[in-house]
Design a protein around this motif. Structure first.
Motif, PDB file in Angstrom:
ATOM      1  N   THR A   1      -3.797  -4.597  -3.418  1.00 21.96           N
ATOM      2  CA  THR A   1      -4.426  -5.107  -2.365  1.00 21.96           C
ATOM      3  C   THR A   1      -3.786  -6.335  -1.665  1.00 21.96           C
ATOM      4  O   THR A   1      -4.014  -6.765  -0.603  1.00 21.96           O
ATOM      5  CB  THR A   1      -6.063  -5.636  -2.589  1.00 21.96           C
ATOM      6  N   LYS A   2      -2.950  -6.760  -2.630  1.00 19.04           N
ATOM      7  CA  LYS A   2      -2.150  -7.914  -1.944  1.00 19.04           C
ATOM      8  C   LYS A   2      -0.713  -7.644  -1.909  1.00 19.04           C
ATOM      9  O   LYS A   2      -0.168  -6.823  -3.021  1.00 19.04           O
ATOM     10  CB  LYS A   2      -2.211  -9.249  -3.094  1.00 19.04           C
ATOM     11  N   ILE A   3       0.105  -7.899  -1.129  1.00 20.27           N
ATOM     12  CA  ILE A   3       1.664  -7.586  -0.890  1.00 20.27           C
ATOM     13  C   ILE A   3       2.333  -8.854  -1.163  1.00 20.27           C
ATOM     14  O   ILE A   3       2.695  -9.586  -0.117  1.00 20.27           O
ATOM     15  CB  ILE A   3       1.714  -6.981   0.274  1.00 20.27           C
ATOM     16  N   ASP A   4       2.851  -9.194  -2.380  1.00 20.89           N
ATOM     17  CA  ASP A   4       3.786 -10.160  -2.576  1.00 20.89           C
ATOM     18  C   ASP A   4       4.915  -9.527  -2.970  1.00 20.89           C
ATOM     19  O   ASP A   4       5.220  -9.254  -4.317  1.00 20.89           O
ATOM     20  CB  ASP A   4       3.270 -11.131  -3.456  1.00 20.89           C
ATOM     21  N   PHE A   5       6.136  -9.498  -2.091  1.00 26.68           N
ATOM     22  CA  PHE A   5       7.394  -8.978  -2.586  1.00 26.68           C
ATOM     23  C   PHE A   5       7.826  -9.549  -3.762  1.00 26.68           C
ATOM     24  O   PHE A   5       8.468  -8.806  -4.471  1.00 26.68           O
ATOM     25  CB  PHE A   5       8.389  -8.933  -1.227  1.00 26.68           C
ATOM     26  N   LYS A   6       7.696 -10.828  -4.089  1.00 28.48           N
ATOM     27  CA  LYS A   6       8.549 -11.459  -5.251  1.00 28.48           C
ATOM     28  C   LYS A   6       7.754 -11.000  -6.548  1.00 28.48           C
ATOM     29  O   LYS A   6       8.284 -11.241  -7.445  1.00 28.48           O
ATOM     30  CB  LYS A   6       8.202 -13.104  -5.206  1.00 28.48           C
ATOM     31  N   GLU A   7       6.678 -10.455  -6.312  1.00 29.48           N
ATOM     32  CA  GLU A   7       5.917 -10.020  -7.536  1.00 29.48           C
ATOM     33  C   GLU A   7       6.439  -8.839  -8.380  1.00 29.48           C
ATOM     34  O   GLU A   7       6.460  -8.419  -9.275  1.00 29.48           O
ATOM     35  CB  GLU A   7       4.394  -9.719  -7.573  1.00 29.48           C
ATOM     36  N   VAL A   8       6.890  -7.874  -7.222  1.00 28.84           N
ATOM     37  CA  VAL A   8       7.494  -6.296  -7.642  1.00 28.84           C
ATOM     38  C   VAL A   8       8.018  -6.356  -8.696  1.00 28.84           C
ATOM     39  O   VAL A   8       7.696  -5.495  -9.625  1.00 28.84           O
ATOM     40  CB  VAL A   8       8.056  -5.770  -6.442  1.00 28.84           C
ATOM     41  N   TYR A   9       9.357  -7.081  -8.780  1.00 29.46           N
ATOM     42  CA  TYR A   9      10.145  -6.737 -10.091  1.00 29.46           C
ATOM     43  C   TYR A   9       9.632  -7.745 -11.424  1.00 29.46           C
ATOM     44  O   TYR A   9      10.454  -7.803 -12.234  1.00 29.46           O
ATOM     45  CB  TYR A   9      11.565  -6.771  -9.872  1.00 29.46           C
ATOM     46  N   LYS A  10       8.574  -8.438 -11.406  1.00 32.59           N
ATOM     47  CA  LYS A  10       8.179  -9.448 -12.234  1.00 32.59           C
ATOM     48  C   LYS A  10       7.134  -8.347 -13.247  1.00 32.59           C
ATOM     49  O   LYS A  10       6.841  -8.957 -14.312  1.00 32.59           O
ATOM     50  CB  LYS A  10       7.184 -10.492 -11.582  1.00 32.59           C
ATOM     51  N   ASN A  11       6.905  -7.243 -12.900  1.00 33.69           N
ATOM     52  CA  ASN A  11       5.775  -6.394 -13.783  1.00 33.69           C
ATOM     53  C   ASN A  11       6.260  -5.377 -14.104  1.00 33.69           C
ATOM     54  O   ASN A  11       7.408  -4.659 -13.339  1.00 33.69           O
ATOM     55  CB  ASN A  11       4.367  -6.442 -13.184  1.00 33.69           C
ATOM     56  N   ASP A  12       5.934  -4.470 -14.853  1.00 38.25           N
ATOM     57  CA  ASP A  12       6.425  -3.059 -15.465  1.00 38.25           C
ATOM     58  C   ASP A  12       6.201  -2.072 -14.359  1.00 38.25           C
ATOM     59  O   ASP A  12       6.881  -1.058 -14.474  1.00 38.25           O
ATOM     60  CB  ASP A  12       6.126  -2.854 -16.931  1.00 38.25           C
ATOM     61  N   VAL A  13       5.249  -2.255 -13.543  1.00 33.72           N
ATOM     62  CA  VAL A  13       4.924  -1.073 -12.762  1.00 33.72           C
ATOM     63  C   VAL A  13       5.349  -1.317 -11.381  1.00 33.72           C
ATOM     64  O   VAL A  13       5.017  -0.284 -10.489  1.00 33.72           O
ATOM     65  CB  VAL A  13       3.410  -0.893 -12.554  1.00 33.72           C
ATOM     66  N   ARG A  14       6.079  -2.230 -10.999  1.00 33.05           N
ATOM     67  CA  ARG A  14       6.676  -2.468  -9.725  1.00 33.05           C
ATOM     68  C   ARG A  14       5.764  -2.677  -8.608  1.00 33.05           C
ATOM     69  O   ARG A  14       5.783  -2.117  -7.530  1.00 33.05           O
ATOM     70  CB  ARG A  14       7.606  -1.391  -9.306  1.00 33.05           C
ATOM     71  N   CYS A  15       4.516  -3.528  -9.028  1.00 34.02           N
ATOM     72  CA  CYS A  15       3.445  -3.625  -7.981  1.00 34.02           C
ATOM     73  C   CYS A  15       3.533  -4.876  -7.502  1.00 34.02           C
ATOM     74  O   CYS A  15       3.776  -5.762  -7.980  1.00 34.02           O
ATOM     75  CB  CYS A  15       2.398  -3.267  -8.927  1.00 34.02           C
ATOM     76  N   PRO A  16       3.308  -5.029  -6.180  1.00 32.85           N
ATOM     77  CA  PRO A  16       3.418  -6.421  -5.409  1.00 32.85           C
ATOM     78  C   PRO A  16       2.001  -7.095  -5.591  1.00 32.85           C
ATOM     79  O   PRO A  16       1.971  -8.395  -5.245  1.00 32.85           O
ATOM     80  CB  PRO A  16       3.470  -5.989  -3.950  1.00 32.85           C
ATOM     81  N   ASP A  17       1.183  -6.736  -6.351  1.00 34.45           N
ATOM     82  CA  ASP A  17      -0.028  -7.460  -6.770  1.00 34.45           C
ATOM     83  C   ASP A  17      -0.334  -7.536  -8.199  1.00 34.45           C
ATOM     84  O   ASP A  17      -0.573  -6.513  -8.783  1.00 34.45           O
ATOM     85  CB  ASP A  17      -1.208  -6.496  -6.062  1.00 34.45           C
ATOM     86  N   ARG A  18      -0.223  -8.863  -8.639  1.00 34.26           N
ATOM     87  CA  ARG A  18      -0.051  -9.323 -10.005  1.00 34.26           C
ATOM     88  C   ARG A  18      -1.283  -8.662 -10.787  1.00 34.26           C
ATOM     89  O   ARG A  18      -1.529  -7.885 -11.901  1.00 34.26           O
ATOM     90  CB  ARG A  18      -0.164 -10.492 -10.257  1.00 34.26           C
ATOM     91  N   ASN A  19      -2.520  -8.843  -9.949  1.00 23.68           N
ATOM     92  CA  ASN A  19      -3.717  -8.196 -10.769  1.00 23.68           C
ATOM     93  C   ASN A  19      -3.736  -6.632 -10.902  1.00 23.68           C
ATOM     94  O   ASN A  19      -4.083  -6.131 -12.110  1.00 23.68           O
ATOM     95  CB  ASN A  19      -5.199  -8.864 -10.093  1.00 23.68           C
ATOM     96  N   ALA A  20      -3.615  -6.089  -9.823  1.00 24.05           N
ATOM     97  CA  ALA A  20      -3.637  -4.437  -9.783  1.00 24.05           C
ATOM     98  C   ALA A  20      -2.540  -4.172 -10.629  1.00 24.05           C
ATOM     99  O   ALA A  20      -2.868  -2.873 -11.478  1.00 24.05           O
ATOM    100  CB  ALA A  20      -3.367  -3.890  -8.360  1.00 24.05           C
TER     101      ALA A  20
END
Lengths: 360, 360, 360, 360
Positions: free
Chosen positions: B164-183
């Motif tokens: 629900t949140k699009i933060d491009f910087k998050e994408v490669y910080k998690n294993d599922v390539r999601c721009p929303d840390r909680n999701a």
């Protein structure tokens, strides 16, 4: 521009909305196919506006003339050229708004790209061009029919109202091309309501190809989804396309989305059809199932803000004229045509139609 | 087969999953672009499996070797050939099931079409081929970056869980390539749950191109939607694609779906972006927005019924091995690559990149 | 069939000799080029028969009508469709010989390939189709002229008589399109002599492109010789093509055939032009020099043996009608057209004409 | 650049003369063709230099490695990638002359077009690239052989000396690839004489395709002459191509150049072959006869004037190194390869080879 489509079965279209004529050259149809003007007319009539209250009251009694490629009632293997003359159209209303960018239309992008455009009726970007595709598709459909393949398209959803029953025989019995008689009525009502408020509605069209043999499609880059998708996405107002279970697959588990293989009539097939008739980009022999979303018609009477690109000032626009409140209603024959062209091309590319063998 | 993609910027890929190597030839990159192995490696690393619990534990430390087209650290305008050697893979598990048609896979269609196939690891139909696309895409991305265009793809939805949140910087910080840390956390959980029950999940990927100039796209038959759609639909497991508001447009009114034109920084643009950056098949200068649905991974441990195509009898299959429970997680870099290739091609075709002008 | 030619500047022709019409669609001409029917007519008139005793007395006052792609006297960047109506032709003489394979003609190969053909006047294989190419070439020539490039073709040799003087201004002052006034007279005499004995003659045409910039051509597989060669070899009756010193190079030493580089007006060029303006498949800026051999007209009054393909028996044929005794005489405008189309295409592909920049 | 050739049978080559490797991807070969490295090696060996005094003493023991598309000794229908590693070449001699434009070479045009080039050994413009074509041609030849078609090329003329006897068995028995033993000796002598004076010679190669069925070729724009011509004209140093009687037709009368139709073994054929096996752009079933002129090798020891493109001053150049004094001698296997690729493509396009039918 790029006005040709297909590899071995190939169409080239031309013409502007308010120009002298539009037309198409079909290259790659094998010799020997019986073809007359009536074959083409039948399809054009399905697309024609002015058939009901839910379409534009314009009368476009399109007549395609076949100028080449047919001799003694049969195709000769040479290119088939067809021309559809444009009726004298009143371009004056476009004169007034020629510097106003109609929202949702291609006025802005054509102006930016080409620097000069025939603004009358959208010129080349007009959906009028699709009549040429329908004429070409008529030949593709006839060629496919010779090989047992049928294509049918219909409206699956309009303004949130979904068809829940699929009865192919109903499609052309109602004005909205819906296979569900009850849904059709509700859809008509929704369209008229939008029309009366100077607005328009969108919808979803479903296209089915029956009896396409297993083995069509050319991975990796001309998979059947790629080529059908490209064809359908190239039709005016389409903003999405899906195959089989489509976007619903995002919510499924693999154990459910995978279609089990079974043997039926001594042939391998699948039990279910989440794959929409295509696996690995190649047809499986199951029905090919495509859905396309068609955006609401961009030409609406309601006032909208926009820009005059000469003055760079904001103005208000109300797109007058006899426009379709629901272009989706006229979409099915166009979708059928494009799907037929792709499948005819792939039948040739897969060696299932021999380009140099006389059809009998 | 058809293993080339693009017109002026053109890739040709080759190679099987368990063959000696896979590779790609990139033709049409102008001379003068600085290019080194590290540019390609960066993208390949984004695609590599074995990075987390939610992907296959296989280690594919893909290394691409550039064999031609680069001299003294710069492209020369000649074709760039890259090879990625395959690690010695254990093909024995495929030996056992070589006559069983894995549900959801291309085993059946390749067997029907070609009559003979390299069954080891899916052969040419394996998603392993996408590594070659990513290598080619790395060049396209670098070329586009020189012209200010950025492409980014991320996971928008998995198993019904939406970002629900699009933060491009998050994408490669998690294993599922999601721009929303909680999701992302919820998605990981859903994947592991499916994995533990021998199952898999699907999802939706969103691809954004920023700063693409207005004027890209070649109507009528190489509209930007057609070419991007064809490229994305050609990636393994994709069953649908949409642009801008996409399938939601079916429920909208024209007065809402039409994006008003406005002037911003002295340039004409639109206020909203339901059109996904494309009108009439041509880019408007707004962000290009594409979404693709990726079906759940077909290789699952859970028992499924299928057919042995030699005996034509029903059997039960459980696809063993270290498979991805959610191929969607590895999809974004592949989608970025294909979108970049299309846009590089259209930049050349629109004369915005000059094929014969040295890049500086 | 394959009735399209070119990549970015692309033509599609259609039509049979004795059908309703022939025509062409030109795709890829940028917007803004001033274009009127008279531009096309001028070229068509150069090709028309019935201009002298050395051509067919048939009157083909070809008139091309532009049906699309031009608005307010300028091209819009959209496809330009042109139609040339066929005059009512007397097909009765073809009726009599419809099962006889005319020696030197395509009757046999079309019959074998397609199994069914429009035998009237050669149908699609007729040189009549070249009128459509000339119409398309008129646009290419005008586009090139805007960029300073001129193309001129003329008859270099007929029946062993060679032009020894090249005076461009003479070409259209005589009936054989020869740049050497004295040779022209001898050529006319030779043609009439052959004609009177029911025979025909062949010849050689030279095509020159002046002021083509250095840098055109796409090695390895679309070298300028390949594309120009393909275009010229595709014209009816051509059986060979050569560039620069051509077949004479077989007898030369390298020290003589190599053209030395020199500096002239501050630009690198060559002293001599054995290379015909092309090195490594790319133009050097020197005049591009092409020669093509045109075989003697196949339709001759003299009796020849042939086969009736229905009966498989030998018969005698005398091809009656008003045929050209030296098709070479009508060849130059066709060769100019095809060369112009190739160069326009390469100007676009080399980024020297921008497809999306308004011509002013 | 444009490094792909063909439509349904399609090759893509890559690599520079002094780079790491060169290679080719062959797309479109049907499944089931038995193929091993030795099939490719046989053809490469025919092209290799260092076989005699009349060629370069360089040793290029080219070995092609097949990296994909073959499984258990048979093609799978997927792309066949082949790589030929370059030997470590001494590039120092090119370092000295890197700003000097070698007369007759592509140094100037590549520099102008791309602005940056790998000058070592000609880079991409080097004839070394033709090894990749020969490797691809080996597959095409094997595919054609399965359908009874043979292609053979040989030297017809060198330095004015003509072969007057055509004995196919002689071709690879002498060092100049001449089918006439006596002429071969004279040719060798002429080559050595030129070589000793630091010069080079040109010649003519004849290519024959036997047993090609009637019906190949796609008029109007992919006539067999167009496609074969394009392929042959695309080989380094070729400056002309002709079919059948070729340029001699300029001097013939129609009554002589027309080939009479006859019936032989119950099949229609022609008595003579001035048409070189092609009428109307379509094969007649007679031998296809092509001749190409190959200019004298451009690299000669003799001093020539040229320009240094950095200083724009005149300098003198003597191209040292172990160059071929008569590249024509190594030309026949390359010509065979390109002709085979065209014919394989046309066999597929004419439906005479089914792309999706397993070869047995």
């Amino acid at each position: 521009m790029s006005n040709s489509f297909g590899t071995l079965f190939r169409i080239t279209t031309w013409g502007e909305s308010h120009g002298k004529a539009i037309g198409v050259v079909v290259d790659g149809c094998p010799a020997g196919l019986e073809l007359g003007g009536e074959d083409v007319q039948r399809e054009l009539d399905k697309r024609a506006p002015g058939q009901s209250e839910v379409t534009s009251p314009r009368k476009e009694a399109d007549k395609a003339e076949i100028l080449s490629g047919v001799f003694e009632g049969k195709t000769t293997g040479t290119p088939i050229s067809m021309v559809i003359c444009n009726k004298d159209a009143d371009s004056s209303k476009y004169e007034k708004i020629k510097h106003l960018l109609r929202p949702g239309h291609a006025d802005f992008t054509y102006q930016v790209k080409y620097g000069f455009r025939d603004y009358r009726g959208g010129g080349r970007s007009s959906a009028r061009e699709t009549a040429a595709r329908v004429a070409a598709g008529a030949i593709a459909k006839k060629l496919l029919a010779k090989h047992g393949i049928t294509i049918i398209a219909y409206v699956r959803e309009i303004a949130g109202i979904k068809a829940t029953k699929i009865d192919f025989k109903e499609v052309y019995k109602n004005d909205v091309r819906c296979p569900d008689r009850n849904a059709a009525k509700k859809m008509e009502h929704a369209i008229l309501k939008a029309k009366n408020s100077g607005d328009s509605v969108g919808g979803i069209c479903e296209i089915i190809a029956l009896n396409a043999p297993a083995g069509l499609g050319k991975p990796i880059y001309n998979k059947l989804e790629s080529d059908l998708g490209s064809a359908i996405l190239g039709i005016n107002a389409v903003k999405g396309v899906e195959f089989g279970a489509g976007f619903e697959l995002a919510k499924m588990k693999g154990s459910r989305s995978n279609d089990e293989f079974i043997v039926k009539n001594n042939k391998i097939t699948t039990k279910t059809n989440n794959h929409g008739g295509i696996l690995g980009g190649i047809s499986t022999g199951m029905p090919i199932v495509i859905r396309a979303v068609v955006k609401p018609a961009s030409s609406i009477l309601k006032k909208q803000h926009t820009i005059n690109y000469k003055t760079m000032k904001q103005e208000t626009i109300s797109v007058e004229g006899r426009h379709d409140p629901a272009t989706i209603v006229r979409f099915p024959p166009i979708a059928e045509a494009m799907a037929a062209i792709v499948l005819a091309d792939h039948m040739l590319m897969a060696g299932k139609i021999n380009p140099d063998k006389l059809i009998k």
